[in-house]
Design an enzyme around this catalytic site. Sequence first.
Site, mmCIF file in Angstrom:
data_model
loop_
_atom_site.group_PDB
_atom_site.id
_atom_site.type_symbol
_atom_site.label_atom_id
_atom_site.label_comp_id
_atom_site.label_asym_id
_atom_site.label_seq_id
_atom_site.Cartn_x
_atom_site.Cartn_y
_atom_site.Cartn_z
ATOM 1 N N ARG A 1 -7.018 -7.646 -10.286
ATOM 2 C CA ARG A 1 -7.724 -8.869 -10.692
ATOM 3 C C ARG A 1 -9.113 -8.499 -11.196
ATOM 4 O O ARG A 1 -9.524 -7.340 -11.092
ATOM 5 C CB ARG A 1 -7.883 -9.781 -9.470
ATOM 6 C CG ARG A 1 -8.675 -9.078 -8.367
ATOM 7 C CD ARG A 1 -9.164 -9.979 -7.279
ATOM 8 N NE ARG A 1 -10.118 -9.283 -6.429
ATOM 9 C CZ ARG A 1 -9.795 -8.490 -5.403
ATOM 10 N NH1 ARG A 1 -8.530 -8.301 -5.084
ATOM 11 N NH2 ARG A 1 -10.740 -7.884 -4.712
ATOM 12 N N LYS B 1 0.813 -1.231 0.000
ATOM 13 C CA LYS B 1 0.000 0.000 0.000
ATOM 14 C C LYS B 1 0.839 1.269 0.000
ATOM 15 O O LYS B 1 0.464 2.257 -0.653
ATOM 16 C CB LYS B 1 -0.954 0.019 1.206
ATOM 17 C CG LYS B 1 -1.868 -1.197 1.314
ATOM 18 C CD LYS B 1 -2.672 -1.468 0.062
ATOM 19 C CE LYS B 1 -3.130 -2.917 0.009
ATOM 20 N NZ LYS B 1 -3.310 -3.446 -1.341
#
Length: 507
Positions: free
Chosen positions: A300, A120
């Site tokens: 994804r 992150k």
Amino acid sequence: MSVKKIRRVLVANRGEIAVRVMRACRELGIETVAVYSEADRAALHVRTADRAVFIGPPPARESYLDIAKIIDACRQSGADAVHPGYGFLSENEDFADACEAAKITFIGPSSASMRQMGDKTSARITVAKAGVPVVPGDNGPEGHGFPTAEQALEAAKKIGFPVMLKAAAGGGGKGMRLVESDAKFVAAYDGAKREAKAAFGDDAVYLEKAIIRPRHVEVQVFADQAGHTIHLGERDCSVQRRHQKVVEESPSPVLTPKLRAAMGAVAVNAAKACGYLGAGTIEFLLSQDGEFYFLEMNTRLQVEHPVTEMVTGLDLVAWQIAVAEGKPLPLTQEQADARRRGASIECRVYAEDPIKFLPSPGKITSLRTPSGPYVRDDSGVVSGSEITVFYDPLVSKLVVWGEDRAAALGRMRRALDEYRVGGIKTNLPFHRRLLRHPEFIAGNYDTGFIEREKATLLAPHVLDGEDLDLALAAAAIHTSGAPAISAVPRASAAESTSPSAWRRWRS
Ligand code: MV4
């Protein structure tokens, strides 16, 4: 750059997403290979595939998450490509590398993109350089978290309370702490670190200013091998509970065309910043004052991709396969913008106790799935299937489309009322209430909605009005010796589906 035609796809997943991917392959004339664990011998995804390879015991670690076993299954079955679905190995860089080493096309982005966005703090740095607004905060002295609570507290005071402590390796709310004041900071820091270490094996934590009552709005992006990148609009995923999404919709009821264009352009820049390929999602927090901030990127295909398919009329799995084969994106941004029409909603139907939110595994003894115009039920189960404790208890994703949001809501209420599942408990009663909640109908919700409204959303169903009369009449007939009405069965008490019983929610 790779331009290799895909002929046989191994789907490294199970359940509804494996079936979904195989459907696209079948339509494209591509052969399919399923993999299955001991618990999935009779599963629908195995029956849907052209061939199937056994990969081990029920626990995912020993089957669906075992990279060596999946690569071996590709060799055994002659698959030339792998679709990872979502979850399991879909965001695992080592798996993408293993596919490349074995000369198998990984239908997804490069491992380098996944690595860059998986962390992150690294994602924040990468996208901020491309001009993407990130939540104001501090990634720590070396850009990867704070080594001491004291340094973190100093930074928190500069940002201003309330702050969020977040795991650098994180996502999904693990290792995350909201801290209101300095008094509680050190304990929260220690807790976040411990949780991050346990969940990700990496205890780095960084700081963000806390956004209060945000909405979670995400943008679908797509990129081809030539680097062309477009967005396909947003999904509002604010209706969730404990970081588990429950309902998603597109478009977001609160986005103006101007805000949509701005978020879309930013999302495209975020994807370009990591050299993205294929389907990806840029998650944003939308604050109450209309500011939006990059949260993270999901590298994804997502669970909720069908709502985007419904409003665009596109098949995103077919697009994933096309760009993996080196084909160009079939639409420009302008053409994609012109395709979006109407509104779509998805309800995730889980095998769970609708009151306690606890999984309700077991055998599905009977099943009636809704259908009719513009209703789609993406499911990995049939009547007779088992929902086991080993995997996600998702029964299906019920998705509808309508000319506008009101039409979509009406259609979803109708579809939910048609749905019958026997043998296990489901959250269908919860969805029926939610779709009749005045604030949900008005589009007035944020990420705290279910928690705040749980008393009304979870209240046990009580028959009233016409339904009570009907139920009493049926009971009288039954006890008087006449046959119970069975040709068109009314909902059982547990199912509680009769539409008029929800009238209390109609304003
Ligand atoms: C936040 C936030 C408020 N402020 N960050 C939760 C999961 C993780 N991916 C990010 N999350 C949040 N980050 C700041 N600076 C509120 C949440 C949050 C949330 C975000 C998206 C969807 C549902 C959520 C539920 C609670 C908290």
